[in-house]
Scaffold this motif. Structure first.
Motif, PDB file in Angstrom:
ATOM      1  N   LYS A  22      31.245  36.545  20.429  1.00 55.08           N
ATOM      2  CA  LYS A  22      31.266  37.496  21.536  1.00 55.08           C
ATOM      3  C   LYS A  22      31.233  36.824  22.903  1.00 55.08           C
ATOM      4  O   LYS A  22      31.525  37.458  23.910  1.00 55.08           O
ATOM      5  CB  LYS A  22      30.115  38.494  21.375  1.00 55.08           C
ATOM      6  CG  LYS A  22      30.336  39.380  20.155  1.00 55.08           C
ATOM      7  CD  LYS A  22      29.422  40.565  20.091  1.00 55.08           C
ATOM      8  CE  LYS A  22      29.849  41.499  18.955  1.00 55.08           C
ATOM      9  NZ  LYS A  22      28.979  42.678  18.840  1.00 55.08           N
ATOM     10  N   ALA A  23      30.916  35.525  22.942  1.00 54.80           N
ATOM     11  CA  ALA A  23      30.980  34.775  24.201  1.00 54.80           C
ATOM     12  C   ALA A  23      32.382  34.242  24.477  1.00 54.80           C
ATOM     13  O   ALA A  23      32.638  33.699  25.552  1.00 54.80           O
ATOM     14  CB  ALA A  23      29.975  33.621  24.171  1.00 54.80           C
ATOM     15  N   SER A  24      33.286  34.388  23.532  1.00 53.35           N
ATOM     16  CA  SER A  24      34.644  33.881  23.700  1.00 53.35           C
ATOM     17  C   SER A  24      35.428  34.687  24.721  1.00 53.35           C
ATOM     18  O   SER A  24      35.230  35.904  24.850  1.00 53.35           O
ATOM     19  CB  SER A  24      35.397  33.930  22.357  1.00 53.35           C
ATOM     20  OG  SER A  24      34.981  32.903  21.505  1.00 53.35           O
ATOM     21  N   GLU A  25      36.341  34.005  25.393  1.00 55.33           N
ATOM     22  CA  GLU A  25      37.291  34.718  26.243  1.00 55.33           C
ATOM     23  C   GLU A  25      38.160  35.620  25.365  1.00 55.33           C
ATOM     24  O   GLU A  25      38.332  35.377  24.178  1.00 55.33           O
ATOM     25  CB  GLU A  25      38.160  33.728  27.011  1.00 55.33           C
ATOM     26  CG  GLU A  25      37.390  32.883  28.005  1.00 55.33           C
ATOM     27  CD  GLU A  25      36.678  33.715  29.067  1.00 55.33           C
ATOM     28  OE1 GLU A  25      37.343  34.527  29.734  1.00 55.33           O
ATOM     29  OE2 GLU A  25      35.445  33.564  29.212  1.00 55.33           O
ATOM     30  N   GLU A  26      38.716  36.657  25.957  1.00 59.89           N
ATOM     31  CA  GLU A  26      39.442  37.657  25.174  1.00 59.89           C
ATOM     32  C   GLU A  26      40.622  37.054  24.429  1.00 59.89           C
ATOM     33  O   GLU A  26      41.471  36.384  25.009  1.00 59.89           O
ATOM     34  CB  GLU A  26      39.934  38.775  26.101  1.00 59.89           C
ATOM     35  CG  GLU A  26      40.620  39.900  25.370  1.00 59.89           C
ATOM     36  CD  GLU A  26      41.018  41.031  26.299  1.00 59.89           C
ATOM     37  OE1 GLU A  26      41.734  41.947  25.846  1.00 59.89           O
ATOM     38  OE2 GLU A  26      40.612  41.002  27.483  1.00 59.89           O
ATOM     39  N   LYS A  27      40.678  37.308  23.131  1.00 62.64           N
ATOM     40  CA  LYS A  27      41.779  36.855  22.268  1.00 62.64           C
ATOM     41  C   LYS A  27      42.107  37.981  21.288  1.00 62.64           C
ATOM     42  O   LYS A  27      41.209  38.568  20.670  1.00 62.64           O
ATOM     43  CB  LYS A  27      41.380  35.612  21.472  1.00 62.64           C
ATOM     44  CG  LYS A  27      40.792  34.448  22.283  1.00 62.64           C
ATOM     45  CD  LYS A  27      41.866  33.595  22.896  1.00 62.64           C
ATOM     46  CE  LYS A  27      41.250  32.522  23.795  1.00 62.64           C
ATOM     47  NZ  LYS A  27      40.379  31.582  23.076  1.00 62.64           N
ATOM     48  N   SER A  28      43.379  38.277  21.126  1.00 63.24           N
ATOM     49  CA  SER A  28      43.766  39.387  20.255  1.00 63.24           C
ATOM     50  C   SER A  28      43.386  39.127  18.803  1.00 63.24           C
ATOM     51  O   SER A  28      43.093  40.061  18.059  1.00 63.24           O
ATOM     52  CB  SER A  28      45.269  39.662  20.378  1.00 63.24           C
ATOM     53  OG  SER A  28      46.023  38.503  20.066  1.00 63.24           O
ATOM     54  N   GLY A  29      43.378  37.862  18.380  1.00 64.02           N
ATOM     55  CA  GLY A  29      43.004  37.544  17.002  1.00 64.02           C
ATOM     56  C   GLY A  29      41.557  37.876  16.696  1.00 64.02           C
ATOM     57  O   GLY A  29      41.235  38.359  15.601  1.00 64.02           O
ATOM     58  N   ASP A  30      40.668  37.609  17.659  1.00 65.47           N
ATOM     59  CA  ASP A  30      39.259  37.954  17.467  1.00 65.47           C
ATOM     60  C   ASP A  30      39.073  39.469  17.431  1.00 65.47           C
ATOM     61  O   ASP A  30      38.247  39.996  16.687  1.00 65.47           O
ATOM     62  CB  ASP A  30      38.397  37.346  18.582  1.00 65.47           C
ATOM     63  CG  ASP A  30      38.314  35.822  18.493  1.00 65.47           C
ATOM     64  OD1 ASP A  30      38.488  35.280  17.386  1.00 65.47           O
ATOM     65  OD2 ASP A  30      38.076  35.190  19.540  1.00 65.47           O
TER      66      ASP A  30
END
Length: 452
Positions: A22-30
């Motif tokens: 949830k700390a990741s930058e926005e990615k469609s795969g996540d």
């Protein structure tokens, strides 16, 4: 339970794996995997919690258990315990400050990296801006030697990628000559085969090796077939200077790739015994955010962390080069140009901090929300950050793999705008052929008649 309150909203995270995701930058795969933050505020809350975790917290809670995953075992078995214990009580926020501090040197970063697990490296990247990633990447210059030396300061290399949709020898050679005439090919002459048979792969290996011998080109050849196919070709006498394999960040995904530590160990030993290059670095890996998601083998771990784990796995074999192709899959993993650019910057830094000579392919597919401008921005930013190499594809359009990558002209432009030169051994050859003089292309660039 990990907690954070922002704007009177309480956020709770059940595990370090969830915090990292949830700390990741926005990615469609996540998003597709159902593990991404639901809002910008939740993402920020996860970053706050992550910044306060200690490296020991992360070390003691691998995202995939040691006993269940070969990638985890290799990462942990390769960690220098003395160095890890020196920094175990640092927070992830303190690690970020150390990396970016002016007084922290390249040697400092190489030393500390030996005590960092891949999850720690992934975690600190989630706290870094794009400028942070460029500045930090510039500090790290991993080098390796096959027939040429990659990673030296002031040098930028390229893989000449003369693919052909039917593996036609004349078509491959025409593209190869064009690439070489623009100064591309010092990293490797690497062909993606349409036909993955031992016979076809061997034929391309012999052809590229013979061309290198005829023109005394100081580089290495590679055919990007499955590693077991290359091993069979090598055992049958095919000349291989650099052996290739795609890797992922979970054992489940590597099982789908048909690869394991046992297989790579065998390949490593075979290349040491039968490979044509000087070495000692004779393996070439390709990676990219999203492969585990596309194979449904992510195990609830975010794409960026899995990519970091891939580098932790790869460094075990001291590769000559690792190439990142995060935009290769499509919009289901990275939706648009903005996501690709961010992923490229993340991956470059993570690979380099693992001690790997890292290349970037700022790729995109034609069904993504990305275009040539996004690709060129990604190329310029990662070149500024010190990428070791890029792809060289005729016209930037791979007619065999059907995706967009950097062209021979893009490669030459990146060198020229940043004042970079080819790998040392290759530049001498370019000058001998009249293709380059004093680090700049001559009028002979693009003239295939020089190879008559």
């Amino acid at each position: 339970m990990f907690k954070c309150t922002l704007k009177n909203v309480n956020y709770q995270f059940g595990s370090i794996r969830e915090i990292l995701a949830k700390a990741s930058e926005e990615k469609s795969g996540d998003k597709m995997a159902g593990i991404a933050a639901q809002s910008y505020l939740e993402r920020m809350a996860a970053k706050v919690v992550l910044s306060e975790l200690t490296l020991k917290d992360i070390f003691e809670n691998p995202v995939i258990p040691y006993e269940k995953d070969e990638v985890t075992r290799i990462i942990y078995d390769d960690i220098n315990q003395f160095i890890y214990k020196e920094i175990a009580n640092w927070t992830v926020g303190e690690l970020r400050e150390y990396i970016l501090a002016h007084q922290t040197t390249t040697s400092d970063l190489f030393r500390i990296s030996r005590g960092l697990t891949s999850e720690m490296i992934s975690g600190v990247v989630k706290l870094m801006s794009s400028i942070d990633l460029v500045i930090a990447s510039q500090k790290i210059r991993p080098t390796a030697h096959c027939n040429t030396t990659i990673g030296e300061a002031g040098r930028l290399a390229f893989r000449c990628q003369p693919n052909h949709p039917t593996d036609n020898p004349e078509g491959i050679l025409a593209s190869l000559k064009e690439g070489l005439s623009f100064g591309s090919g010092d990293a490797v002459i690497g062909v993606n085969p349409n036909n993955d048979s031992v016979e076809s792969v061997s034929r391309i290996l012999h052809m590229t090796h013979d061309f290198m011998q005829k023109w005394q080109i100081p580089t290495q050849n590679c055919v990007l077939a499955h590693i077991t196919t290359q091993m069979k070709a090598l055992k049958n006498g095919a000349p291989i200077a650099l052996m290739f394999q795609s890797l992922a960040g979970t054992q489940a995904a590597n099982d789908d790739f048909g690869v394991s530590k046992e297989i790579i160990d065998e390949a490593y030993d075979l290349m040491a015994e039968y490979g044509t290059s000087t070495g000692p670095n004779q393996l070439y890996f390709e990676t990219g955010q999203g492969s585990e998601v596309s194979l449904d083998a992510h195990l609830g771990v975010d794409m960026q962390t899995l990519e970091a784990r891939t580098y932790g796995y790869a460094r075990h074999w001291k590769p000559f080069m690792v190439n990142n192709v995060s935009g290769f899959i499509g919009p289901e993993t990275l939706y648009d140009g903005k996501q690709v650019i961010r992923a490229d910057l993340e991956d470059l830094f993570m690979g380099k901090l693992h001690g790997i000579p890292m290349g970037i392919a700022p790729t995109y597919t034609n069904h993504m929300q990305a275009d040539q401008n996004d690709q060129e921005i990604a190329g310029m930013l990662t070149a500024l950050a010190g990428a070791n190499f890029y792809m060289g594809v005729p016209g930037g359009d791979d007619v065999m793999l059907s995706y967009q990558d950097t062209s021979y002209h893009d490669d030459a432009s990146l060198r020229e705008m940043l004042g970079l030169r080819p790998l040392r051994e290759f530049e001498i050859w370019l000058e001998k052929m009249g293709i380059m003089k004093d680090g700049r292309l001559t009028e002979k660039a693009g003239d295939l008649s020089i190879f008559k």
